[in-house]
Design an enzyme around this catalytic site. Structure first.
Site, mmCIF file in Angstrom:
data_model
loop_
_atom_site.group_PDB
_atom_site.id
_atom_site.type_symbol
_atom_site.label_atom_id
_atom_site.label_comp_id
_atom_site.label_asym_id
_atom_site.label_seq_id
_atom_site.Cartn_x
_atom_site.Cartn_y
_atom_site.Cartn_z
ATOM 1 N N ARG A 82 0.847 -1.185 0.000
ATOM 2 C CA ARG A 82 0.000 0.000 0.000
ATOM 3 C C ARG A 82 0.887 1.240 0.000
ATOM 4 O O ARG A 82 2.001 1.228 0.538
ATOM 5 C CB ARG A 82 -0.905 0.029 1.238
ATOM 6 C CG ARG A 82 -1.845 -1.156 1.365
ATOM 7 C CD ARG A 82 -2.643 -1.065 2.671
ATOM 8 N NE ARG A 82 -3.574 -2.175 2.832
ATOM 9 C CZ ARG A 82 -3.299 -3.306 3.459
ATOM 10 N NH1 ARG A 82 -2.092 -3.478 4.008
ATOM 11 N NH2 ARG A 82 -4.204 -4.269 3.557
ATOM 12 N N LYS A 90 -2.612 -2.401 7.993
ATOM 13 C CA LYS A 90 -3.807 -2.004 8.717
ATOM 14 C C LYS A 90 -3.857 -2.692 10.078
ATOM 15 O O LYS A 90 -3.484 -3.854 10.210
ATOM 16 C CB LYS A 90 -5.051 -2.362 7.907
ATOM 17 C CG LYS A 90 -5.195 -1.547 6.626
ATOM 18 C CD LYS A 90 -6.482 -1.895 5.902
ATOM 19 C CE LYS A 90 -6.662 -1.025 4.655
ATOM 20 N NZ LYS A 90 -7.919 -1.332 3.944
ATOM 21 N N HIS A 114 -2.824 2.693 -5.693
ATOM 22 C CA HIS A 114 -3.393 1.372 -5.451
ATOM 23 C C HIS A 114 -3.461 0.552 -6.739
ATOM 24 O O HIS A 114 -3.498 -0.684 -6.689
ATOM 25 C CB HIS A 114 -4.796 1.516 -4.857
ATOM 26 C CG HIS A 114 -5.025 0.620 -3.678
ATOM 27 N ND1 HIS A 114 -4.276 0.690 -2.512
ATOM 28 C CD2 HIS A 114 -5.912 -0.386 -3.475
ATOM 29 C CE1 HIS A 114 -4.697 -0.227 -1.664
ATOM 30 N NE2 HIS A 114 -5.683 -0.902 -2.220
ATOM 31 N N ARG A 163 -0.670 -1.769 -6.880
ATOM 32 C CA ARG A 163 -0.923 -2.916 -5.992
ATOM 33 C C ARG A 163 -1.867 -3.908 -6.664
ATOM 34 O O ARG A 163 -1.633 -5.120 -6.649
ATOM 35 C CB ARG A 163 -1.509 -2.390 -4.684
ATOM 36 C CG ARG A 163 -1.906 -3.436 -3.653
ATOM 37 C CD ARG A 163 -2.294 -2.705 -2.377
ATOM 38 N NE ARG A 163 -3.051 -3.496 -1.431
ATOM 39 C CZ ARG A 163 -2.519 -4.283 -0.509
ATOM 40 N NH1 ARG A 163 -1.197 -4.400 -0.456
ATOM 41 N NH2 ARG A 163 -3.269 -4.946 0.340
ATOM 42 N N HIS A 213 -3.918 -9.108 3.307
ATOM 43 C CA HIS A 213 -5.368 -9.176 3.453
ATOM 44 C C HIS A 213 -5.734 -10.076 4.629
ATOM 45 O O HIS A 213 -5.219 -11.185 4.743
ATOM 46 C CB HIS A 213 -6.022 -9.734 2.183
ATOM 47 C CG HIS A 213 -6.025 -8.764 1.047
ATOM 48 N ND1 HIS A 213 -6.161 -9.158 -0.268
ATOM 49 C CD2 HIS A 213 -5.921 -7.406 1.021
ATOM 50 C CE1 HIS A 213 -6.126 -8.095 -1.049
ATOM 51 N NE2 HIS A 213 -5.982 -7.027 -0.293
ATOM 52 N N TYR A 267 -9.014 -10.592 -7.353
ATOM 53 C CA TYR A 267 -8.006 -10.607 -8.411
ATOM 54 C C TYR A 267 -8.126 -11.840 -9.295
ATOM 55 O O TYR A 267 -7.649 -11.828 -10.430
ATOM 56 C CB TYR A 267 -6.610 -10.495 -7.799
ATOM 57 C CG TYR A 267 -6.438 -9.206 -7.039
ATOM 58 C CD1 TYR A 267 -6.408 -7.983 -7.710
ATOM 59 C CD2 TYR A 267 -6.366 -9.192 -5.654
ATOM 60 C CE1 TYR A 267 -6.289 -6.796 -7.015
ATOM 61 C CE2 TYR A 267 -6.243 -8.005 -4.958
ATOM 62 C CZ TYR A 267 -6.210 -6.814 -5.640
ATOM 63 O OH TYR A 267 -6.105 -5.630 -4.951
#
Length: 329
Positions: A149, A173, A275, A278, A301, A310
């Site tokens: 990110r 995160k 992004h 990414r 994730h 994806y």
């Protein structure tokens, strides 16, 4: 308790108890500020489901997207669940609130060939030795090469880079750390930047902070010879990997501008965020046969379902290739 006071209590709970990131708490604050603006600072216990539905209806009429509406509804549910748990209200009116279904939008992805051309062009520009050009090339290579990110790359410190193993220690995160690899092109570009460009950018910060003593206002300190002594204007930038043109830690907004300027034309859009690199990294990994769970680990994730988007991108690309190439398509 009034709505505004309750919101502040909930945000403090998210920050201090649940330990959510500053950016996440800021997002919650924005959603709840929208609610307060619509309903006014009334007593929280007086808010009922009809008030919440009217809030949703007015937002929808103003052009609010389904994704935003769904996110705000989720925020409000969390807020009222906390209020019930804290015995601020007796019942939860948000339980009867209906969220609009989000439409599935596939992420914007640049082709490997397009990114090859973009990176070749930035490498050619960097060959001239300009510090900003060297930084930009290393930045793009690392964003695409690691799938990180933009906030994670901007937060990188020098100690977070393992040059021997070619890995990055990223803080994602929820303050969760992970180690991700990056490739040889990114390693070469990063080394060139750190050796040839970063010291020059760092020097700019020191030069900007060197001023004559202005009577103790903190602009500078006086050295033994009576002249102004340099003091860093951006504490913490000394450890940052990527620096801005003035020597401070590089911010996400500057990276967004860079990606829009360099990568967006290759995708055929006017504006493109970091992004997209990414997204492109994840899609190209899957196209190349990478395991879905490995990609999940690289991207950081929490849920495999987030990574699975994806696979849809890869399937769409496969169908398009089939349609263009097969005589019976």
């Amino acid at each position: 308790m009034h709505l505004t006071e309750a919101v502040e209590g909930y945000l403090a709970h998210l920050s201090d108890v649940r330990r959510l990131s500053v950016a996440t708490v800021r997002s919650y604050r924005s959603d709840l500020a929208h609610l307060v603006s619509a309903l006014g600072d009334r007593v929280l216990a007086d808010v009922d489901v009809e008030d919440l539905r009217e809030w949703q209806w007015q937002a929808a009429k103003s052009g609010q997207s389904k994704a935003t509406a769904a996110r705000r509804a989720s925020t409000v549910r969390g807020f009222f669940a906390w209020a019930v748990e804290e015995e601020i209200v007796a019942s939860d009116p948000s339980q009867r609130l209906v969220s609009p279904k989000r439409g599935r939008t596939l992420p914007v992805v640049a082709t490997a060939d397009a990114l090859e051309r973009v990176l070749a062009a930035t490498a050619e520009h960097a060959a001239g030795g300009d510090p900003v050009a060297l930084r930009d090339h290393a930045l793009l290579e690392l964003l695409y090469g690691s799938g990180a990110r933009v906030s994670e790359v901007c937060a990188l410190d020098l100690d977070d880079v393992d040059h021997e193993r070619r890995t990055l220690l990223l803080r994602g995160k929820g303050d969760k750390d992970r180690v991700v690899p990056f490739g040889l092109p990114a390693a070469r570009a990063l080394e060139a930047y750190l050796v040839r460009a970063r010291p020059a950018l760092r020097a700019r910060a020191m030069e900007a902070s060197t001023t004559p003593d202005a009577g103790g206002d903190g602009a500078a300190t006086r050295g033994p010879n009576g002249r102004g002594k340099a003091r860093e204007v951006a504490p913490g930038a000394g450890r940052a990997v990527f620096l801005g043109a003035k020597g401070a830690r590089l911010g996400p907004r500057a990276v967004h501008t860079l990606v829009t300027r360099t990568v967006a034309p290759s995708v055929g859009t006017e504006v493109l965020g970091p992004h997209a690199l990414r997204h492109s990294a994840a899609t190209h990994l899957l196209d190349g046969g990478a395991d879905l769970r490995a990609v999940q680990e690289i991207l950081g994730h929490a849920s495999l379902g987030t990574t699975q988007i994806y696979t849809h991108v890869s399937a769409e690309r496969l169908r398009e290739a089939y349609r263009l190439a097969h005589p019976r398509a």
